[in-house]
Write a protein that holds these residues in place. Structure first.
Motif: not given
Length: 174
Positions: A117-119, A124-130, A142-144, A148-152
């Motif tokens: 699953v892509f995040l 940046a601190d919000a992705t760790a608990p997710v 996998v953090t992208l 505007y970068e990975g989310g795209a």
């Protein structure tokens, strides 16, 4: 784990049981008391959910939505950045949106690998608990990067999908 909708909890109970034995149907108001909320509604309905709380501070909102709306209708922003504006104060993370629900509902462990699953988030601190939640559910997060970068890579853009939409990727232990 709690699931909620605009319908009364009793109406949602069969779907909750189908998800798993520890999933409980609750009212939307009760579900919004949680610190982490998965937003899995039709994109056009996110403002209605956002209005359910006067302040989203301290909440992590996981955006599992997709939108076909053209960028012009979203102030030129990608769908998550646009939706995040409605949830003022929330930590907003794009996740669990690139696969269809039926695929997400299957066992995330396949042939020794874990479904990815892509995040993406501007916090940046919000992705760790997710990411921890994703691992708890059996997925490989996998953090992208930022929205505007990975989310795209995982957002709908007008009628053009990002290149990672519907890509069923697996990560094996190394």
């Amino acid at each position: 784990m709690t699931v909620a909708s605009r319908r009364p909890p009793e109406a949602l109970a069969p779907q909750a049981r189908a998800i798993g034995p520890t999933v409980v149907a609750r009212s939307l108001r009760d579900a919004l008391e949680a610190d982490m909320i998965i937003l899995a509604v039709p994109f056009e309905q996110h403002p209605e959910v956002a209005r359910a709380l006067p302040d989203w501070k301290g909440k992590t909102v996981i955006d599992a939505m997709n939108s076909l709306a053209p960028l012009e209708e979203m102030d030129g922003l990608l769908s998550s950045a646009f939706a995040a504006k409605a949830f003022a104060g929330a930590r907003f993370v794009k996740a669990f949106n690139h696969l269809i629900a039926a695929t997400l509902a299957t066992d995330p462990v396949v042939e020794g690998g874990h479904r990815v699953v892509f995040l993406s988030s501007d916090d940046a601190d919000a992705t760790a608990p997710v990411a921890a939640l994703a691992r708890q559910l059996g997925f490989a997060p996998v953090t992208l990067g930022k929205l505007y970068e990975g989310g795209a890579l995982v957002h709908a853009r007008g009628r053009v999908w990002g290149p990672l939409i519907f890509q069923d990727v697996f990560k094996t232990a190394q």
